[in-house]
Design an enzyme around this catalytic site. Structure first.
Site, mmCIF file in Angstrom:
data_model
loop_
_atom_site.group_PDB
_atom_site.id
_atom_site.type_symbol
_atom_site.label_atom_id
_atom_site.label_comp_id
_atom_site.label_asym_id
_atom_site.label_seq_id
_atom_site.Cartn_x
_atom_site.Cartn_y
_atom_site.Cartn_z
ATOM 1 C CD GLN A 315 -0.942 -2.160 2.357
ATOM 2 O OE1 GLN A 315 -0.326 -2.534 1.816
ATOM 3 N NE2 GLN A 315 -2.033 -3.161 3.153
ATOM 4 C CD GLN A 337 -1.675 -2.985 -2.012
ATOM 5 O OE1 GLN A 337 -0.666 -3.635 -2.303
ATOM 6 N NE2 GLN A 337 -2.317 -3.843 -1.434
ATOM 7 C CG ASP A 338 -4.124 0.823 -0.850
ATOM 8 O OD1 ASP A 338 -4.781 0.006 -1.859
ATOM 9 O OD2 ASP A 338 -4.042 0.120 0.151
ATOM 10 C CG ASP A 359 -8.008 -3.217 -3.372
ATOM 11 O OD1 ASP A 359 -8.162 -4.004 -4.276
ATOM 12 O OD2 ASP A 359 -7.203 -3.786 -2.085
ATOM 13 N NE ARG A 425 -8.801 -6.959 -3.439
ATOM 14 C CZ ARG A 425 -7.665 -7.563 -2.811
ATOM 15 N NH1 ARG A 425 -7.787 -9.147 -2.492
ATOM 16 N NH2 ARG A 425 -6.926 -6.887 -1.841
#
Length: 519
Positions: A315, A337-338, A359, A425
């Protein structure tokens, strides 16, 4: 801070009515309508607060808000005492997040009962949603850094989360106007800007309060110094910080106290803000952001914001926005990520580019992304998930709405084999995300969506698709979850538009950022 006594106090119905204007039967009747009725009764009966008579639902909601504030204040004080118990830097980092998040939660709940704060029922629902998300984020920091066993059991929040859930349930419905929204953004831009001038967001048109130029030709060489100066200004009207072209290697934070700030760059790829904090580098997700925006009424235009930690460092947030009534226009968010953390409150993104892998649009704001380009990059583990929305209570008025946009591959992913890309998700139980009138390229897996580590949220989430186009838009092979919706009704889809989902018509005109209110 006020401190709450948890010792049960025995009251007779007569005594309660004489002091507070209600009886225990009144409390039982109202509390029976909440998700946690026993906690509701116990909290109201033993509280030290003085309430007006509870005759109608608004009186009861106000009583719940007051007792929730008291419990939050006590939990915040308790959290402060835990500092010496931190055994290492990771525990200390997660604990520091919680201190900040409790402070914000107390401030947010207090706004709902402040007699000097005009707010509608919808505002209250937004701010309670924010308060609950803050507490979830506190716990997430310990999980990020793998330090749950020692510190997390000590972080007893005195049932604050459950009390917020009770209040969310009772406040839901009714008035949907946004009085605080219109008053918060009332000033919009300084008076030298003509209302309705669609050219005002072009760089030469806006007169900046200060100019940042790393080469020294402006008022400041760093954005951080300009933000610090803005904190000392008088008043809360629109304050424009012009950031000239260049690469600024800084972690920037616009605090909750700094309202109506505008960062105005010279364009995507011209004005670049970059940093590289990450979870694997020792930060929590919450604190990893290159740009943090907490101050309400923020506008960002014409910038690229990057987190360069890379795909192997977990993250690593480019932008974390927790600002109510905030806007990003013609900006680019670049990470893996993130990337874009739409943390809380009401947000709008227009003509922005978002790059990432896992994500990479996530959080629990009420947010609409409109006319944006979403680029999936090459992931380290062959799976991309575009969204991870984290609504944890069914009464939170939050979700991610992606409207009239485009989802495609970044250049580095073109030609790569074996990569699966999903629309999203469920990070939390009531995750809510919709894609509407958006072009979905062939990179989207035919199933469309994927589960988290278990299947617990598949019947309680809300995932929807409406009139999307492109080779990845076919819904014939989509997941068969109870919470997945092939939306065919325009009235259902309209719930997630700028006009309805974030009440954009009451606050976006003051920003002069273009937007489409309906479908």
């Amino acid at each position: 801070m006020q401190f709450f006594s948890f010792l049960a106090i025995s009251f007779t119905s007569t005594f309660l009515y004489g002091v507070y204007g209600y009886t225990t039967s009144d409390i039982t009747s109202w509390c029976s309508q909440t998700p946690h009725p026993q906690l509701c009764e116990h909290s109201l009966i033993t509280t030290k607060s003085n309430y007006s008579p509870i005759k109608q639902k608004p009186d009861f909601v106000k009583a719940l808000l007051k007792v929730t504030l008291e419990r939050a204040e006590h939990a915040g004080s308790h959290t402060l005492t835990l500092g010496p118990k931190c055994r290492n830097e990771r525990e200390k980092a997660a604990w520091a997040d919680c201190l900040e998040l409790y402070e914000k939660t107390i401030l947010t709940i207090n706004m709902t009962i402040d007699p000097n704060q005009k707010c509608s029922q919808a505002d209250i629902q937004t701010w309670l949603s924010t308060a609950l998300t803050n507490l979830e984020t506190c716990k997430a920091g310990f999980e990020d850094l793998g330090v749950t066993n020692h510190m997390l059991p000590l972080m007893n929040n005195n049932n604050v989360s459950s009390l917020i859930s009770n209040t969310l349930a009772m406040n839901k419905g009714g008035d949907s106007s946004y009085s605080a929204a219109s008053s918060s953004q009332k000033s919009g831009f300084p008076k030298w800007v003509k209302p309705g001038d669609r050219k005002l967001l072009q760089t030469p048109t806006i007169k900046a309060n200060v100019v940042v130029d790393k080469d020294g030709s402006g008022d400041y060489k760093s954005i951080g110094d300009a933000i610090e100066a803005a904190s000392k200004r008088s008043g809360s009207g629109r304050y424009v910080i012009r950031v000239k072209a260049g690469t600024y290697k800084e972690n920037i934070e616009i605090s909750k106290k700094l309202k109506n700030i505008m960062l105005l760059g010279d364009g995507i790829g011209e004005t670049i803000i970059t940093a590289s904090k990450s979870v694997r580098g020792g930060s929590t997700t919450f604190k990893s952001a290159t740009l943090v925006v907490d101050g309400d009424g923020f506008i960002g235009k014409g910038m690229t914001i990057r987190n360069t930690a890379g795909p192997q460092n977990g993250q690593a947030v480019a932008v974390r926005c927790s600002a109510d009534l905030s806007v990003f226009y013609q900006c680019s968010f670049e990470g893996y990520q993130d990337t874009l953390y739409v943390h809380t409150d009401r947000q709008f993104y227009r003509q922005c580019d978002i790059y990432g892998t896992v994500d990479f649009i996530f959080g629990n704001a009420a947010v609409v992304l409109q006319n944006c380009n979403i680029y999936a990059r090459k992931p380290p583990n062959k799976i991309n998930t575009i969204t991870a929305q984290s609504r944890s209570d069914k009464n939170q008025n939050t979700g991610i709405s992606i409207h009239n946009s485009r989802v495609t591959t970044a250049s580095e992913l073109r030609g790569a084999k074996g990569v699966e890309t999903y629309l999203g998700r469920p990070w939390k139980q009531y995750s809510r995300t919709v894609f509407m009138k958006t072009n979905l390229d062939s990179l989207i897996n035919p199933k469309g969506w994927t589960k988290w580590s278990d299947e617990s949220a598949l019947s309680t989430l809300y995932y929807g698709e409406y009139m999307n186009t492109g080779p990845g838009s076919s819904t014939s092979k989509r997941v068969d979850w109870k919470g997945y919706h092939k939306i065919t009704s325009s009235s259902e889809a309209s719930k997630f538009t700028v006009g309805n989902f974030i009440a954009g018509g009451s606050w976006l005109p003051a920003t002069n950022v273009p937007y489409t209110s309906g479908l």
